[in-house]
Design a protein around this motif. Structure first.
Motif, mmCIF file in Angstrom:
data_model
loop_
_atom_site.group_PDB
_atom_site.id
_atom_site.type_symbol
_atom_site.label_atom_id
_atom_site.label_comp_id
_atom_site.label_asym_id
_atom_site.label_seq_id
_atom_site.Cartn_x
_atom_site.Cartn_y
_atom_site.Cartn_z
ATOM 1 N N MET A 1 12.501 -19.453 -30.596
ATOM 2 C CA MET A 1 13.717 -19.147 -29.838
ATOM 3 C C MET A 1 13.559 -19.653 -28.406
ATOM 4 O O MET A 1 12.531 -19.437 -27.769
ATOM 5 C CB MET A 1 13.948 -17.635 -29.840
ATOM 6 N N ALA A 2 14.558 -20.362 -27.880
ATOM 7 C CA ALA A 2 14.460 -21.001 -26.573
ATOM 8 C C ALA A 2 15.191 -20.194 -25.509
ATOM 9 O O ALA A 2 16.327 -19.767 -25.697
ATOM 10 C CB ALA A 2 15.037 -22.410 -26.644
ATOM 11 N N TYR A 3 14.521 -19.965 -24.387
ATOM 12 C CA TYR A 3 15.113 -19.326 -23.213
ATOM 13 C C TYR A 3 14.802 -20.188 -21.994
ATOM 14 O O TYR A 3 13.877 -21.006 -22.010
ATOM 15 C CB TYR A 3 14.518 -17.933 -23.001
ATOM 16 N N GLU A 4 15.540 -19.969 -20.910
ATOM 17 C CA GLU A 4 15.335 -20.757 -19.694
ATOM 18 C C GLU A 4 14.076 -20.359 -18.933
ATOM 19 O O GLU A 4 13.388 -21.204 -18.370
ATOM 20 C CB GLU A 4 16.552 -20.610 -18.763
ATOM 21 N N GLN A 31 18.430 -14.921 -14.032
ATOM 22 C CA GLN A 31 18.314 -15.504 -15.369
ATOM 23 C C GLN A 31 17.129 -14.918 -16.125
ATOM 24 O O GLN A 31 17.207 -14.672 -17.329
ATOM 25 C CB GLN A 31 18.180 -17.024 -15.284
ATOM 26 N N MET A 32 16.019 -14.685 -15.423
ATOM 27 C CA MET A 32 14.864 -14.071 -16.078
ATOM 28 C C MET A 32 15.202 -12.672 -16.568
ATOM 29 O O MET A 32 14.802 -12.264 -17.665
ATOM 30 C CB MET A 32 13.662 -14.037 -15.126
ATOM 31 N N HIS A 33 15.949 -11.928 -15.770
ATOM 32 C CA HIS A 33 16.393 -10.594 -16.177
ATOM 33 C C HIS A 33 17.204 -10.677 -17.467
ATOM 34 O O HIS A 33 16.960 -9.912 -18.412
ATOM 35 C CB HIS A 33 17.232 -9.980 -15.059
ATOM 36 N N LEU A 34 18.140 -11.606 -17.522
ATOM 37 C CA LEU A 34 18.982 -11.750 -18.709
ATOM 38 C C LEU A 34 18.165 -12.208 -19.914
ATOM 39 O O LEU A 34 18.346 -11.707 -21.033
ATOM 40 C CB LEU A 34 20.120 -12.738 -18.429
ATOM 41 N N ASP A 35 17.262 -13.163 -19.695
ATOM 42 C CA ASP A 35 16.439 -13.677 -20.790
ATOM 43 C C ASP A 35 15.538 -12.590 -21.357
ATOM 44 O O ASP A 35 15.423 -12.424 -22.582
ATOM 45 C CB ASP A 35 15.583 -14.854 -20.301
ATOM 46 N N LEU A 36 14.883 -11.847 -20.469
ATOM 47 C CA LEU A 36 13.951 -10.820 -20.941
ATOM 48 C C LEU A 36 14.676 -9.717 -21.688
ATOM 49 O O LEU A 36 14.217 -9.248 -22.739
ATOM 50 C CB LEU A 36 13.160 -10.238 -19.763
ATOM 51 N N LYS A 37 15.824 -9.305 -21.167
ATOM 52 C CA LYS A 37 16.569 -8.234 -21.829
ATOM 53 C C LYS A 37 17.003 -8.662 -23.227
ATOM 54 O O LYS A 37 16.874 -7.897 -24.195
ATOM 55 C CB LYS A 37 17.782 -7.843 -20.981
ATOM 56 N N ASP A 38 17.478 -9.879 -23.357
ATOM 57 C CA ASP A 38 17.882 -10.371 -24.674
ATOM 58 C C ASP A 38 16.674 -10.473 -25.607
ATOM 59 O O ASP A 38 16.744 -10.090 -26.779
ATOM 60 C CB ASP A 38 18.554 -11.734 -24.543
ATOM 61 N N ALA A 39 15.561 -10.971 -25.086
ATOM 62 C CA ALA A 39 14.366 -11.133 -25.916
ATOM 63 C C ALA A 39 13.832 -9.784 -26.383
ATOM 64 O O ALA A 39 13.418 -9.637 -27.547
ATOM 65 C CB ALA A 39 13.292 -11.884 -25.138
ATOM 66 N N MET A 40 13.831 -8.791 -25.504
ATOM 67 C CA MET A 40 13.341 -7.469 -25.885
ATOM 68 C C MET A 40 14.220 -6.855 -26.976
ATOM 69 O O MET A 40 13.720 -6.265 -27.941
ATOM 70 C CB MET A 40 13.295 -6.549 -24.670
#
Length: 273
Positions: A1-4, A31-40
């Motif tokens: 899965m790809a995140y920024e 963006q890190m906040h959004l990426d981490l929340k989605d990944a968790m």
């Protein structure tokens, strides 16, 4: 899965999420906040994941908020201080307290281990405090940093830190913003283990493997929820909840497997059901 801004990997029932801005010591961005929340939430909903490791790329865990973002706020840019709730996951805590912007880790029904591999400051320190366990490398250095930026105890850390290390120690670390190293973090109870830098991920993964292969994922999810929610309960309320959860446990396949593998002297085959 790809995140920024993060790396996401699942192998052998363990999800490893890596903050991935190593050139900036993984400084925190929106963006890190959004990426981490989605990944968790993705890992929390994945039946193939039984434990989550959170760490940082390069030589640090997270140096705190990106200074470019702080400069923009100082110049009058708008900030997002919303408390918008996100839908909870089955098995996770549904308390409103654990649906805030940064306090959502307790609502994830998987065990979260922070592997702190270097500098850990400001918001970068708040994030792993919401994990279920913290391991640190020998070279890890910590600071709350907020007072040195003219800020305050952010994102619930004034509630969380005293519960982990006691009120006087929390007062010290927050108001002085002094730097402290891994041995002191261990003595305070902020981290559970201090591990040689080159062995941090391997030992963290070994612990995650223990969780993934030898205990019921359903039991872990329920106990994690019990422990976090107990901070808001009386002893009587916690006992009533435990009695209810025990009755539910007796009806599960994992309970039957827990008895069977012990009696048959074989490895457990828990399904989480």
């Amino acid at each position: 899965m790809a995140y920024e801004t993060i790396l996401y990997d699942v192998a052998e029932r363990i999800c490893t999420i890596t903050l991935n801005r190593p050139d900036r010591l993984n400084a925190w961005t929106r963006q890190m906040h959004l990426d981490l929340k989605d990944a968790m939430h993705t890992a929390g909903a994945d039946p193939d994941v039984r434990a989550i490791i959170l760490t940082g790329a390069g030589r640090g865990f997270c140096a705190g908020a990106d200074m470019g973002g702080l400069q923009a706020i100082g110049a009058g840019a708008a900030t997002d201080r919303s408390s918008k709730a996100q839908e909870g996951l089955p098995g996770g805590s549904t308390l409103a307290e654990f649906k805030m912007n940064y306090s959502y880790f307790p609502s994830i029904p998987k065990f979260i281990i922070a592997a702190i591999n270097g500098p850990c400051a400001g918001l970068g320190l708040v994030i792993p405090l919401y994990a279920d366990l913290r391991f640190a490398s020998e070279s890890a250095v910590f600071t709350t940093a907020f007072a040195q930026r003219g800020l305050i105890a952010e994102h619930g850390v004034s509630w969380l830190l005293p519960r982990l290390i006691g009120l006087p120690a929390a007062m010290d670390l927050l108001c002085s913003a002094r730097k402290f190293r891994a041995p002191e973090a261990l003595a305070l109870g902020l981290v559970s283990r201090v591990i040689a830098d080159d062995k941090l991920l391997a030992e963290t993964r070994a612990y995650a493997t223990l969780l993934a292969n030898t205990v019921s994922p359903r039991s872990v999810a329920v106990m994690k929820r019990q422990l976090w929610e107990a901070e808001f309960q009386t002893l009587a309320e916690a006992t009533v909840q435990a009695n209810h959860e025990m009755d539910l446990s007796f009806q599960t396949a994992d309970f039957k497997e827990g008895v069977a593998h012990f009696l048959e002297k074989r490895a457990a085959r828990f399904t989480g059901k």
